[in-house]
Design a protein around this motif. Structure first.
Motif, PDB file in Angstrom:
ATOM      1  N   THR A  33       0.839  -1.202   0.000  1.00 49.29           N
ATOM      2  CA  THR A  33       0.000   0.000   0.000  1.00 49.29           C
ATOM      3  C   THR A  33       0.870   1.246   0.000  1.00 49.29           C
ATOM      4  OG1 THR A  33      -1.784  -1.169   1.141  1.00 49.29           O
ATOM      5  CG2 THR A  33      -1.825   1.243   1.249  1.00 49.29           C
ATOM      6  N   TYR A  34       1.911   1.228   0.814  1.00 47.65           N
ATOM      7  CA  TYR A  34       2.835   2.367   0.850  1.00 47.65           C
ATOM      8  C   TYR A  34       3.457   2.601  -0.524  1.00 47.65           C
ATOM      9  CZ  TYR A  34       6.899   5.222   1.786  1.00 47.65           C
ATOM     10  OH  TYR A  34       7.842   6.218   1.739  1.00 47.65           O
ATOM     11  N   MET A  35       3.861   1.534  -1.195  1.00 47.52           N
ATOM     12  CA  MET A  35       4.459   1.670  -2.519  1.00 47.52           C
ATOM     13  C   MET A  35       3.441   2.169  -3.546  1.00 47.52           C
ATOM     14  SD  MET A  35       7.568   1.049  -1.974  1.00 47.52           S
ATOM     15  CE  MET A  35       8.168   1.144  -3.664  1.00 47.52           C
ATOM     16  N   ASN A  36       2.167   1.844  -3.340  1.00 50.43           N
ATOM     17  CA  ASN A  36       1.118   2.278  -4.268  1.00 50.43           C
ATOM     18  C   ASN A  36       0.736   3.736  -4.080  1.00 50.43           C
ATOM     19  OD1 ASN A  36      -0.911  -0.785  -4.383  1.00 50.43           O
ATOM     20  ND2 ASN A  36       0.923  -0.265  -5.504  1.00 50.43           N
ATOM     21  N   THR A 103      -1.526  -7.966  -6.403  1.00 51.89           N
ATOM     22  CA  THR A 103      -2.595  -7.735  -7.379  1.00 51.89           C
ATOM     23  C   THR A 103      -3.815  -7.122  -6.705  1.00 51.89           C
ATOM     24  OG1 THR A 103      -1.822  -9.524  -8.800  1.00 51.89           O
ATOM     25  CG2 THR A 103      -4.137  -8.863  -9.042  1.00 51.89           C
ATOM     26  N   MET A 104      -4.237  -7.693  -5.587  1.00 52.56           N
ATOM     27  CA  MET A 104      -5.405  -7.160  -4.866  1.00 52.56           C
ATOM     28  C   MET A 104      -5.129  -5.745  -4.353  1.00 52.56           C
ATOM     29  SD  MET A 104      -7.337  -9.631  -5.450  1.00 52.56           S
ATOM     30  CE  MET A 104      -8.744  -8.859  -4.738  1.00 52.56           C
ATOM     31  N   THR A 105      -3.959  -5.560  -3.757  1.00 51.17           N
ATOM     32  CA  THR A 105      -3.610  -4.261  -3.189  1.00 51.17           C
ATOM     33  C   THR A 105      -3.546  -3.183  -4.266  1.00 51.17           C
ATOM     34  OG1 THR A 105      -2.391  -5.305  -1.390  1.00 51.17           O
ATOM     35  CG2 THR A 105      -1.832  -3.022  -1.877  1.00 51.17           C
ATOM     36  N   ILE A 108      -7.030  -2.267  -5.606  1.00 53.78           N
ATOM     37  CA  ILE A 108      -7.770  -1.416  -4.680  1.00 53.78           C
ATOM     38  C   ILE A 108      -7.217   0.010  -4.669  1.00 53.78           C
ATOM     39  CG2 ILE A 108      -8.219  -1.020  -2.211  1.00 53.78           C
ATOM     40  CD1 ILE A 108      -8.349  -4.129  -1.999  1.00 53.78           C
ATOM     41  N   ASN A 109      -5.899   0.133  -4.607  1.00 50.78           N
ATOM     42  CA  ASN A 109      -5.283   1.444  -4.414  1.00 50.78           C
ATOM     43  C   ASN A 109      -5.064   2.248  -5.680  1.00 50.78           C
ATOM     44  OD1 ASN A 109      -5.048   1.090  -1.602  1.00 50.78           O
ATOM     45  ND2 ASN A 109      -3.195  -0.093  -1.881  1.00 50.78           N
ATOM     46  N   VAL A 110      -4.859   1.581  -6.809  1.00 48.21           N
ATOM     47  CA  VAL A 110      -4.528   2.285  -8.048  1.00 48.21           C
ATOM     48  C   VAL A 110      -5.636   2.130  -9.083  1.00 48.21           C
ATOM     49  CG1 VAL A 110      -2.856   2.420  -9.945  1.00 48.21           C
ATOM     50  CG2 VAL A 110      -2.060   2.014  -7.609  1.00 48.21           C
ATOM     51  N   GLY A 111      -6.228   0.945  -9.151  1.00 50.20           N
ATOM     52  CA  GLY A 111      -7.252   0.684 -10.154  1.00 50.20           C
ATOM     53  C   GLY A 111      -6.637   0.422 -11.518  1.00 50.20           C
ATOM     54  N   THR A 112      -7.480   0.171 -12.480  1.00 51.71           N
ATOM     55  CA  THR A 112      -6.999  -0.172 -13.819  1.00 51.71           C
ATOM     56  C   THR A 112      -7.409   0.843 -14.880  1.00 51.71           C
ATOM     57  OG1 THR A 112      -8.939  -1.576 -14.169  1.00 51.71           O
ATOM     58  CG2 THR A 112      -6.924  -2.651 -13.349  1.00 51.71           C
ATOM     59  N   ALA A 113      -7.806   2.039 -14.452  1.00 55.67           N
ATOM     60  CA  ALA A 113      -8.195   3.055 -15.436  1.00 55.67           C
ATOM     61  C   ALA A 113      -7.051   3.345 -16.404  1.00 55.67           C
ATOM     62  CB  ALA A 113      -8.641   4.335 -14.732  1.00 55.67           C
ATOM     63  N   ASP A 114      -5.851   3.421 -15.881  1.00 59.01           N
ATOM     64  CA  ASP A 114      -4.649   3.571 -16.718  1.00 59.01           C
ATOM     65  C   ASP A 114      -3.791   2.338 -16.466  1.00 59.01           C
ATOM     66  OD1 ASP A 114      -2.210   4.160 -17.904  1.00 59.01           O
ATOM     67  OD2 ASP A 114      -2.266   6.285 -17.309  1.00 59.01           O
ATOM     68  N   ILE A 115      -3.814   1.403 -17.401  1.00 59.45           N
ATOM     69  CA  ILE A 115      -3.147   0.118 -17.208  1.00 59.45           C
ATOM     70  C   ILE A 115      -1.640   0.266 -17.071  1.00 59.45           C
ATOM     71  CG2 ILE A 115      -2.794  -0.604 -19.605  1.00 59.45           C
ATOM     72  CD1 ILE A 115      -4.326  -2.781 -16.851  1.00 59.45           C
ATOM     73  N   THR A 116      -1.072   1.274 -17.688  1.00 55.33           N
ATOM     74  CA  THR A 116       0.366   1.522 -17.546  1.00 55.33           C
ATOM     75  C   THR A 116       0.702   1.913 -16.113  1.00 55.33           C
ATOM     76  OG1 THR A 116       0.454   2.260 -19.843  1.00 55.33           O
ATOM     77  CG2 THR A 116       2.322   2.838 -18.461  1.00 55.33           C
TER      78      THR A 116
END
Length: 154
Positions: A33-36, A103-105, A108-116
């Protein structure tokens, strides 16, 4: 001989697994989470959400993968000692379980709106937690797993 007097109650078995998952998944999802998202006002809630969802997914995946890996390693590498078998399984489990948690973290924290952005965050979190994940996986496979299996069989 196993009598009902020396059987481990189911609630103790569940408590052992839940405690183990908390001590493994908590720090790993915290670093992920910290890294995200970094250390922000929303960190605690983001970490708690990541941790909870990861544990819900990780528990069944872990049980299934442990069984499959044990069968795979013992059938493909039958001449390995028990320690060597556990080490191979430990590395495999660490990589799979860390992949599931990151993958789960990251979802949740970033999402896939921008896959890059998602893949960049996933890679960053995975790389940051890999040493801890491998260490935990090897400790689990060589020290904790045999003890847990003994308790679960009782």
């Amino acid at each position: 001989m196993n009598t009902s007097a020396n059987k481990t109650p189911i609630w103790k078995k569940v408590a052992i697994i839940a405690t183990m998952m908390t001590f493994i998944g908590g720090p790993l999802t915290g670093v992920m989470t910290y890294m995200n998202i970094g250390l922000s006002d929303s960190f605690a809630l983001a970490w708690l959400n990541s941790f909870a969802l990861s544990m819900l997914v990780m528990a069944p995946v872990g049980i299934i993968m442990m069984t499959l890996f044990e069968k795979l390693v013992t059938s493909l590498l039958p001449n390995l000692s028990k320690l060597q078998t556990n080490l191979v399984i430990g590395v495999m489990m660490a990589l799979v379980m860390e992949s599931v948690m990151v993958t789960m973290t990251t979802l949740i924290n970033v999402g896939t709106a921008d896959i890059t952005v998602y893949f960049s965050a996933w890679t960053s979190a995975f790389t940051a937690t890999l040493p801890l994940g491998l260490t935990v996986g090897l400790i689990m496979a060589t020290i904790i797993k045999p003890r847990i299996q003994k308790i679960m069989r009782s």
